[in-house]
Write a protein that holds these residues in place. Structure first.
Motif, PDB file in Angstrom:
ATOM      1  N   ILE A 511      53.714 -33.180   0.648  1.00  0.00           N
ATOM      2  CA  ILE A 511      54.040 -33.313   2.066  1.00  0.00           C
ATOM      3  C   ILE A 511      52.909 -34.097   2.725  1.00  0.00           C
ATOM      4  O   ILE A 511      51.752 -33.669   2.715  1.00  0.00           O
ATOM      5  N   VAL A 512      53.254 -35.257   3.294  1.00  0.00           N
ATOM      6  CA  VAL A 512      52.235 -36.118   3.907  1.00  0.00           C
ATOM      7  C   VAL A 512      52.236 -36.012   5.428  1.00  0.00           C
ATOM      8  O   VAL A 512      51.290 -36.451   6.081  1.00  0.00           O
ATOM      9  N   GLU A 513      53.327 -35.456   5.997  1.00  0.00           N
ATOM     10  CA  GLU A 513      53.372 -35.256   7.445  1.00  0.00           C
ATOM     11  C   GLU A 513      54.388 -34.157   7.743  1.00  0.00           C
ATOM     12  O   GLU A 513      55.469 -34.127   7.160  1.00  0.00           O
ATOM     13  N   ILE A 514      54.046 -33.245   8.657  1.00  0.00           N
ATOM     14  CA  ILE A 514      54.953 -32.175   9.041  1.00  0.00           C
ATOM     15  C   ILE A 514      54.691 -31.811  10.493  1.00  0.00           C
ATOM     16  O   ILE A 514      53.533 -31.808  10.938  1.00  0.00           O
ATOM     17  N   GLY A 515      55.775 -31.570  11.231  1.00  0.00           N
ATOM     18  CA  GLY A 515      55.601 -31.222  12.636  1.00  0.00           C
ATOM     19  C   GLY A 515      56.932 -31.146  13.345  1.00  0.00           C
ATOM     20  O   GLY A 515      58.000 -31.275  12.727  1.00  0.00           O
ATOM     21  N   PRO A 516      56.916 -30.944  14.658  1.00  0.00           N
ATOM     22  CA  PRO A 516      58.159 -30.918  15.426  1.00  0.00           C
ATOM     23  C   PRO A 516      58.933 -32.228  15.262  1.00  0.00           C
ATOM     24  O   PRO A 516      58.333 -33.306  15.155  1.00  0.00           O
ATOM     25  N   ALA A 517      60.256 -32.125  15.263  1.00  0.00           N
ATOM     26  CA  ALA A 517      61.087 -33.317  15.019  1.00  0.00           C
ATOM     27  C   ALA A 517      60.787 -34.423  16.023  1.00  0.00           C
ATOM     28  O   ALA A 517      60.687 -35.602  15.657  1.00  0.00           O
ATOM     29  N   GLY A 518      60.616 -34.067  17.290  1.00  0.00           N
ATOM     30  CA  GLY A 518      60.340 -35.090  18.300  1.00  0.00           C
ATOM     31  C   GLY A 518      59.044 -35.824  18.048  1.00  0.00           C
ATOM     32  O   GLY A 518      58.959 -37.044  18.255  1.00  0.00           O
ATOM     33  N   ALA A 519      58.016 -35.098  17.561  1.00  0.00           N
ATOM     34  CA  ALA A 519      56.719 -35.723  17.306  1.00  0.00           C
ATOM     35  C   ALA A 519      56.753 -36.599  16.057  1.00  0.00           C
ATOM     36  O   ALA A 519      56.271 -37.738  16.065  1.00  0.00           O
ATOM     37  N   VAL A 520      57.339 -36.087  14.968  1.00  0.00           N
ATOM     38  CA  VAL A 520      57.344 -36.834  13.705  1.00  0.00           C
ATOM     39  C   VAL A 520      58.226 -38.074  13.806  1.00  0.00           C
ATOM     40  O   VAL A 520      57.851 -39.161  13.345  1.00  0.00           O
ATOM     41  N   LEU A 521      59.406 -37.937  14.428  1.00  0.00           N
ATOM     42  CA  LEU A 521      60.322 -39.069  14.514  1.00  0.00           C
ATOM     43  C   LEU A 521      60.007 -39.985  15.686  1.00  0.00           C
ATOM     44  O   LEU A 521      60.293 -41.179  15.636  1.00  0.00           O
ATOM     45  N   GLY A 522      59.408 -39.426  16.732  1.00  0.00           N
ATOM     46  CA  GLY A 522      59.098 -40.234  17.903  1.00  0.00           C
ATOM     47  C   GLY A 522      57.735 -40.877  17.870  1.00  0.00           C
ATOM     48  O   GLY A 522      57.542 -41.985  18.378  1.00  0.00           O
ATOM     49  N   SER A 523      56.753 -40.186  17.255  1.00  0.00           N
ATOM     50  CA  SER A 523      55.383 -40.719  17.168  1.00  0.00           C
ATOM     51  C   SER A 523      54.830 -40.497  15.772  1.00  0.00           C
ATOM     52  O   SER A 523      53.900 -39.711  15.565  1.00  0.00           O
ATOM     53  N   PRO A 524      55.410 -41.147  14.757  1.00  0.00           N
ATOM     54  CA  PRO A 524      54.952 -40.924  13.378  1.00  0.00           C
ATOM     55  C   PRO A 524      53.512 -41.378  13.193  1.00  0.00           C
ATOM     56  O   PRO A 524      53.120 -42.430  13.699  1.00  0.00           O
ATOM     57  N   ARG A 525      52.732 -40.589  12.461  1.00  0.00           N
ATOM     58  CA  ARG A 525      51.321 -40.903  12.277  1.00  0.00           C
ATOM     59  C   ARG A 525      50.994 -41.422  10.883  1.00  0.00           C
ATOM     60  O   ARG A 525      50.011 -42.128  10.699  1.00  0.00           O
TER      61      ARG A 525
END
Length: 608
Positions: A511-525
């Motif tokens: 897993i390289v990124e995990i978080g709220p859907a809005g944050a991951v899809l809206g502001s991917p890091r």
């Protein structure tokens, strides 16, 4: 100009209970050399029946071509395919006209290696020697971006993920560089990055060879990327046909408008509301699953496939966690490990407060009443000798043996109506359903016991957009009513956004990124997350995206040799409940500042 393919007033019937049932009615369409034409419509509208009729394979499925002609131009000669003897059709199939089938597991021979099946096509149609055929097969696997192509030639279909098998099918169809490629849902099982690459490859081969494409799909986003002209089918009939740009911008039929409106669009859906703080239904800590790699006559252990590496997450009651990533990244392996369908190498799995990590198989039966799974390949997960009634109610026979057959039939009838099927489907067998209808059967079976947790592995990938929307709404309604928790495994980012409270992105088993859907899809890091999102097809032919490619050279493989460091970089917080793998260049833009971070991994050959 004489068309390459001309279908003239085609009608195809099946017999049901002694009477003919029309699957295709008076269909006419043509395809010019180098042209890409798409057929779209709901599951059961006659799309695949049309494709199988062109290949003259529909008779093997019990279909009867009752009327019409199918003319194919080969060089300066025009054949009526319906009049050709079978020997001549065998020459045309795969050589002049090739087909990518919808369900790869049912089309690949389970007792032959991938290399044997690919090489057989070239030896049969082009007369290549065995060595040359294997070399050409490996080159084509490289072109469809299958990692460790040389190693894959030695594997059997069951050793590959669903997406990998689909890429093998695509490679097989393209081996002889056909004049006409029939692609029946060719990217259904593929993640968005590989999907973009495959669509780019098809367009590239079109330019190189002047190859025509008959593209069959329920995904109007994908159709917008490839088709110059679109034919809309409903209940076996063509109801609208137009250039793709015109049809998407100004659809004429109410049905076409409904299809286009039902397409999930990334950014158009609002993520589900935050789930109240509940006890976790599922807790996973440090999950690892490795498969041994052996070589030589003594089968010496030389390394491991790190399919899942140090994966941790939890899912609360009423919450959906989406697991996204490329085919082969470990999504399905994670789901199967949670169900104890495969034994984890290490880590812990807790379901409804009970540690099931080391439970014996006999004790897992009780646990599985609360945990059900929707599998990726509906045909492979349905017993072909059982009717829909028996398939849907099989869990009741195991867990509620006191129910009568009449009670089970009433429950099955209600479930089928919930997923968009009718009572008349109860007595049919899996081969009598379309691909999308089979997936609906699998969903009905998973819902039968009203479990606490459902592991949904690509549950709507085989469904047309209108039924997909209905099933997703159904799953969300059931979640609100019953407090269901979902582990939602998918490559469709629009669907993920619509369904998920949180998103976990997997790459090479981690897993390289995990978080709220809005944050991951809206502001991917993480750059890999950005790449996934940039590859999502846009359902607008006037805005065709460029194909996304990975780094030059062979795709990385999750194989590591003995003694290699198995540790993974830690996840660090970058926002509220938002974590990203602490890689030295995770903030780099993958298009302008170098390649994705990749673990130090080796192919099977390098291990040895």
């Amino acid at each position: 100009m004489t068309p390459l393919l001309a279908i003239d007033r085609l009608s195809v019937d099946f017999r049901s209970q002694g009477r003919p049932v029309s699957a295709v009615k008076n269909l006419s369409l043509s395809i010019q050399p180098g042209e890409a034409v798409a057929i779209v419509g709901e599951s059961g509208s006659g799309k695949s029946v049309t494709a199988l009729s062109v290949m003259r394979l529909i008779e093997r499925e019990g279909g009867i071509i009752s009327r019409g002609a199918i003319r194919l131009r080969e060089r300066n000669e025009v054949h009526d395919l319906l009049q050709l003897p079978e020997a001549q059709m065998r020459r045309i199939r795969g050589n002049v006209v090739s087909m990518i089938f919808q369900e790869p597991m049912t089309c690949l021979n389970p007792v032959m290696t991938i290399g044997q099946q690919l090489a057989e096509v070239l030896m049969l149609h082009e007369g290549l020697a065995r060595g040359a055929a294997y070399a050409a097969a490996q080159h084509m696997l490289d072109r469809v971006r299958l990692s460790d192509a040389a190693g894959r030639l030695k594997q059997y279909p069951h050793e590959l993920s669903g997406g990998m098998r689909q890429r093998v099918m695509i490679a097989m169809a393209l081996l002889c560089r056909p004049q006409l490629l029939i692609a029946d849902e060719p990217t259904t099982a593929l993640d968005v990055t590989v999907q973009a690459q495959i669509l780019g490859l098809i367009r590239e081969l079109q330019r190189e060879l002047g190859m025509a494409v008959l593209f069959i799909s329920h995904d109007l986003g994908v159709v917008a990327e490839v088709a110059e002209r679109v034919v809309v089918m409903r209940q076996g009939e063509s109801i609208e046909e137009n250039a793709s740009v015109e049809l998407y911008a100004r659809p004429q039929q109410k049905y076409t408008k409904a299809l286009i409106a039902a397409v999930p669009r990334l950014g158009a859906e609002r993520a589900p509301e935050t789930v109240p703080d509940q006890k976790p239904v599922l807790t996973v800590e440090g999950l690892v699953k490795r498969f041994p790699v052996r070589k030589g006559p003594l089968k010496k252990l030389v390394g491991h496939v790190h399919a899942v590496e140090n994966v941790s997450f939890e899912i609360r009651a009423g919450e959906t966690l989406a697991l996204v990533g490329e085919s082969g990244c470990g999504k399905s392996t994670t789901g199967r490990a949670l169900m104890k369908l495969i034994e984890p190498t290490s880590g812990s799995i807790t379901i409804a407060g009970q540690d099931v990590t080391h439970l014996p198989r006999s004790a897992m039966q009780t646990v599985r009443r609360n945990v059900q799974m929707i599998f990726q390949d509906p045909y492979a997960s349905l017993n072909p000798r059982l009717s829909a009634l028996d398939l849907v109610t099989e869990p009741l026979i195991i867990h509620e043996p006191q129910m009568t057959r009449e009670e089970r039939r009433a429950r099955a009838s209600a479930l089928l109506r919930q997923v968009g099927l009718d009572d008349e489907h109860l007595d049919r067998y899996p081969h009598q359903f379309s691909g999308g209808q089979r997936q609906r059967l699998c969903i009905a079976r998973a819902l039968c016991l009203k479990p606490q947790l459902i592991v949904a592995d690509e549950p709507v990938s085989a469904l047309d957009v209108s039924v997909q929307a209905q099933v997703l709404d159904l799953m969300r309604d059931l979640q609100r009513e019953l407090g269901l928790a979902y582990l939602f495994i998918s490559h469709d980012m629009g669907v993920v956004e619509r369904m998920s409270h949180r998103v976990a992105v997997m790459y090479l088993g981690q897993i390289v990124e995990i978080g709220p859907a809005g944050a991951v899809l809206g502001s991917p890091r993480h750059p890999y997350t950005r790449r996934l999102l940039a590859s999502v097809p846009i359902p607008d032919p006037s805005r065709r995206s460029r194909a996304i490619t990975l780094d030059d050279g062979e795709l990385p493989s999750p194989v590591r040799r003995l003694g290699d460091d198995p540790s993974t970089p830690p996840l660090v917080p970058v926002g509220p409940a938002h974590f990203v793998q602490n890689s030295s260049n995770f903030s780099a833009d993958p298009y302008t500042q170098g390649s994705l971070p990749q673990p130090a991994i080796l192919t099977v050959e390098q291990c040895c």
